[in-house]
Each structure stands twice: as structure tokens, then as C-alpha cells.
Write a protein that holds these residues in place. Structure first.
Motif, PDB file in Angstrom:
ATOM      1  N   ILE A 157      -4.764   9.417  11.059  1.00 51.40           N
ATOM      2  CA  ILE A 157      -5.905   9.947  11.505  1.00 51.40           C
ATOM      3  C   ILE A 157      -6.908   8.722  11.716  1.00 51.40           C
ATOM      4  CG2 ILE A 157      -5.727  12.161  10.673  1.00 51.40           C
ATOM      5  CD1 ILE A 157      -7.235  11.207   8.313  1.00 51.40           C
ATOM      6  N   ALA A 158      -6.706   7.428  11.287  1.00 53.28           N
ATOM      7  CA  ALA A 158      -7.298   6.186  11.360  1.00 53.28           C
ATOM      8  C   ALA A 158      -6.292   5.053  11.311  1.00 53.28           C
ATOM      9  CB  ALA A 158      -8.561   6.206  10.534  1.00 53.28           C
ATOM     10  N   ILE A 159      -6.705   4.048  12.091  1.00 58.01           N
ATOM     11  CA  ILE A 159      -6.025   2.409  11.858  1.00 58.01           C
ATOM     12  C   ILE A 159      -7.215   1.511  11.980  1.00 58.01           C
ATOM     13  CG2 ILE A 159      -4.388   1.028  12.725  1.00 58.01           C
ATOM     14  CD1 ILE A 159      -2.728   3.460  13.827  1.00 58.01           C
ATOM     15  N   LYS A 160      -7.206   0.605  11.059  1.00 60.84           N
ATOM     16  CA  LYS A 160      -8.231  -0.164  11.014  1.00 60.84           C
ATOM     17  C   LYS A 160      -7.396  -1.513  10.914  1.00 60.84           C
ATOM     18  CE  LYS A 160     -11.756   2.443   8.810  1.00 60.84           C
ATOM     19  NZ  LYS A 160     -12.776   2.542   7.816  1.00 60.84           N
ATOM     20  N   MET A 177       0.175   0.394  15.044  1.00 62.69           N
ATOM     21  CA  MET A 177      -0.138  -0.095  13.551  1.00 62.69           C
ATOM     22  C   MET A 177       0.859  -1.255  13.325  1.00 62.69           C
ATOM     23  SD  MET A 177       0.693  -0.018  10.058  1.00 62.69           S
ATOM     24  CE  MET A 177       2.427   0.084  10.535  1.00 62.69           C
ATOM     25  N   HIS A 178       0.276  -2.268  12.572  1.00 65.93           N
ATOM     26  CA  HIS A 178       0.879  -3.461  12.107  1.00 65.93           C
ATOM     27  C   HIS A 178       0.549  -4.214  10.970  1.00 65.93           C
ATOM     28  CE1 HIS A 178      -2.713  -5.674  12.996  1.00 65.93           C
ATOM     29  NE2 HIS A 178      -2.995  -5.122  13.965  1.00 65.93           N
ATOM     30  N   PHE A 179       1.626  -5.071  10.538  1.00 68.00           N
ATOM     31  CA  PHE A 179       1.276  -5.469   9.339  1.00 68.00           C
ATOM     32  C   PHE A 179      -0.127  -5.871   9.020  1.00 68.00           C
ATOM     33  CE2 PHE A 179       1.885  -8.979   6.159  1.00 68.00           C
ATOM     34  CZ  PHE A 179       2.874  -8.620   5.148  1.00 68.00           C
ATOM     35  N   GLY A 180      -0.637  -5.573   7.924  1.00 64.22           N
ATOM     36  CA  GLY A 180      -1.962  -6.009   7.529  1.00 64.22           C
ATOM     37  C   GLY A 180      -3.016  -4.935   7.957  1.00 64.22           C
ATOM     38  N   SER A 181      -2.676  -3.829   8.505  1.00 66.50           N
ATOM     39  CA  SER A 181      -3.580  -2.681   9.008  1.00 66.50           C
ATOM     40  C   SER A 181      -3.932  -1.934   7.712  1.00 66.50           C
ATOM     41  CB  SER A 181      -2.802  -1.757  10.114  1.00 66.50           C
ATOM     42  OG  SER A 181      -2.527  -2.658  11.333  1.00 66.50           O
ATOM     43  N   THR A 182      -4.957  -1.165   7.870  1.00 66.37           N
ATOM     44  CA  THR A 182      -5.317  -0.254   6.874  1.00 66.37           C
ATOM     45  C   THR A 182      -5.235   1.045   7.699  1.00 66.37           C
ATOM     46  OG1 THR A 182      -6.541  -1.637   5.956  1.00 66.37           O
ATOM     47  CG2 THR A 182      -6.994   0.793   5.367  1.00 66.37           C
ATOM     48  N   VAL A 183      -4.451   2.255   7.067  1.00 63.45           N
ATOM     49  CA  VAL A 183      -3.836   3.339   7.813  1.00 63.45           C
ATOM     50  C   VAL A 183      -4.240   4.449   6.989  1.00 63.45           C
ATOM     51  CG1 VAL A 183      -2.002   4.597   8.882  1.00 63.45           C
ATOM     52  CG2 VAL A 183      -2.030   2.110   9.049  1.00 63.45           C
ATOM     53  N   THR A 184      -4.910   5.534   7.670  1.00 66.47           N
ATOM     54  CA  THR A 184      -5.118   6.893   6.778  1.00 66.47           C
ATOM     55  C   THR A 184      -4.222   7.928   7.445  1.00 66.47           C
ATOM     56  OG1 THR A 184      -7.492   5.821   6.526  1.00 66.47           O
ATOM     57  CG2 THR A 184      -6.782   8.317   6.245  1.00 66.47           C
ATOM     58  N   ILE A 185      -3.480   8.730   6.535  1.00 65.54           N
ATOM     59  CA  ILE A 185      -2.860   9.680   7.080  1.00 65.54           C
ATOM     60  C   ILE A 185      -3.496  10.999   6.433  1.00 65.54           C
ATOM     61  CG2 ILE A 185      -0.746   8.104   7.286  1.00 65.54           C
ATOM     62  CD1 ILE A 185       0.238   9.273   4.797  1.00 65.54           C
ATOM     63  N   ASP A 186      -2.964  12.146   7.023  1.00 70.05           N
ATOM     64  CA  ASP A 186      -3.427  13.564   6.767  1.00 70.05           C
ATOM     65  C   ASP A 186      -1.854  14.021   6.500  1.00 70.05           C
ATOM     66  OD1 ASP A 186      -4.600  15.806   6.053  1.00 70.05           O
ATOM     67  OD2 ASP A 186      -5.179  16.185   7.956  1.00 70.05           O
ATOM     68  N   ARG A 187      -1.855  14.330   5.098  1.00 67.08           N
ATOM     69  CA  ARG A 187      -0.307  15.205   5.027  1.00 67.08           C
ATOM     70  C   ARG A 187      -0.455  16.538   5.251  1.00 67.08           C
ATOM     71  NH1 ARG A 187       3.484  12.158   1.855  1.00 67.08           N
ATOM     72  NH2 ARG A 187       2.965  10.095   1.445  1.00 67.08           N
ATOM     73  N   GLN A 188       0.780  17.279   5.257  1.00 63.59           N
ATOM     74  CA  GLN A 188       0.753  18.562   5.400  1.00 63.59           C
ATOM     75  C   GLN A 188       0.228  19.536   4.375  1.00 63.59           C
ATOM     76  OE1 GLN A 188       4.918  18.733   6.230  1.00 63.59           O
ATOM     77  NE2 GLN A 188       4.516  19.674   8.241  1.00 63.59           N
ATOM     78  N   ASP A 189       0.042  18.861   3.174  1.00 63.14           N
ATOM     79  CA  ASP A 189      -0.421  19.414   1.914  1.00 63.14           C
ATOM     80  C   ASP A 189      -1.969  19.362   1.801  1.00 63.14           C
ATOM     81  OD1 ASP A 189      -0.564  17.122   0.853  1.00 63.14           O
ATOM     82  OD2 ASP A 189       0.924  17.182  -0.532  1.00 63.14           O
TER      83      ASP A 189
END
Length: 66
Positions: free
Chosen positions: A63-66, A1-13
Motif C-alpha cells: 500500500i506504500a513505498i517510500k 521496491m528496492h534495497f533501502g525502501s520502506t514498504v507498508t503492506i496490508d495483510r489478509q488478516d
């Protein structure tokens, strides 16, 4: 992952969140932009899909990096 990326995370909650990593002056987490210098932004740096990072008081899986 780097500057400008779009990142999707799945939190524990159970929340899924998507952020675009931006500079500090552009950051507005409520609108989907996250500073690269924020605690979560720093935790995401250099990580890949499937990695688990510290996100606030819990953890989150990338869960995703674009």
C-alpha cells in the motif's frame, strides 16, 4: 521496491505492517527492518504499490513505498 525502501503492506488478516528493507545483518522484523534475502523481502523485490505478494501462508497488498 528496492534495497533501502520502506514498504507498508496490508495483510489478509487486517494487519498493516511497515518494514525498511535492509541487509541480512541489520534485519529485525520485530523492530521494523526486514532482510532483502528473507522470503518476504524477495517477494517484495521489484514490486509496486497495488501489487499483491505472498506473505507467509497468506497474501499482502503493497500500500506504500517510500
Amino acid at each position: 521496491m528496492h534495497f533501502g525502501s520502506t514498504v507498508t503492506i496490508d495483510r489478509q488478516d487486517g494487519r498493516h505492517q511497515t518494514f525498511r528493507i535492509v541487509g541480512e545483518d541489520e534485519a529485525d522484523p520485530a523492530h521494523g527492518t526486514l532482510s532483502h534475502a528473507s522470503p518476504l523481502g524477495r517477494a517484495l523485490a521489484g514490486k509496486s504499490v497495488g501489487d499483491v505478494v505472498q506473505a507467509g501462508s497468506g497474501e499482502a497488498e503493497i500500500i506504500a513505498i517510500k
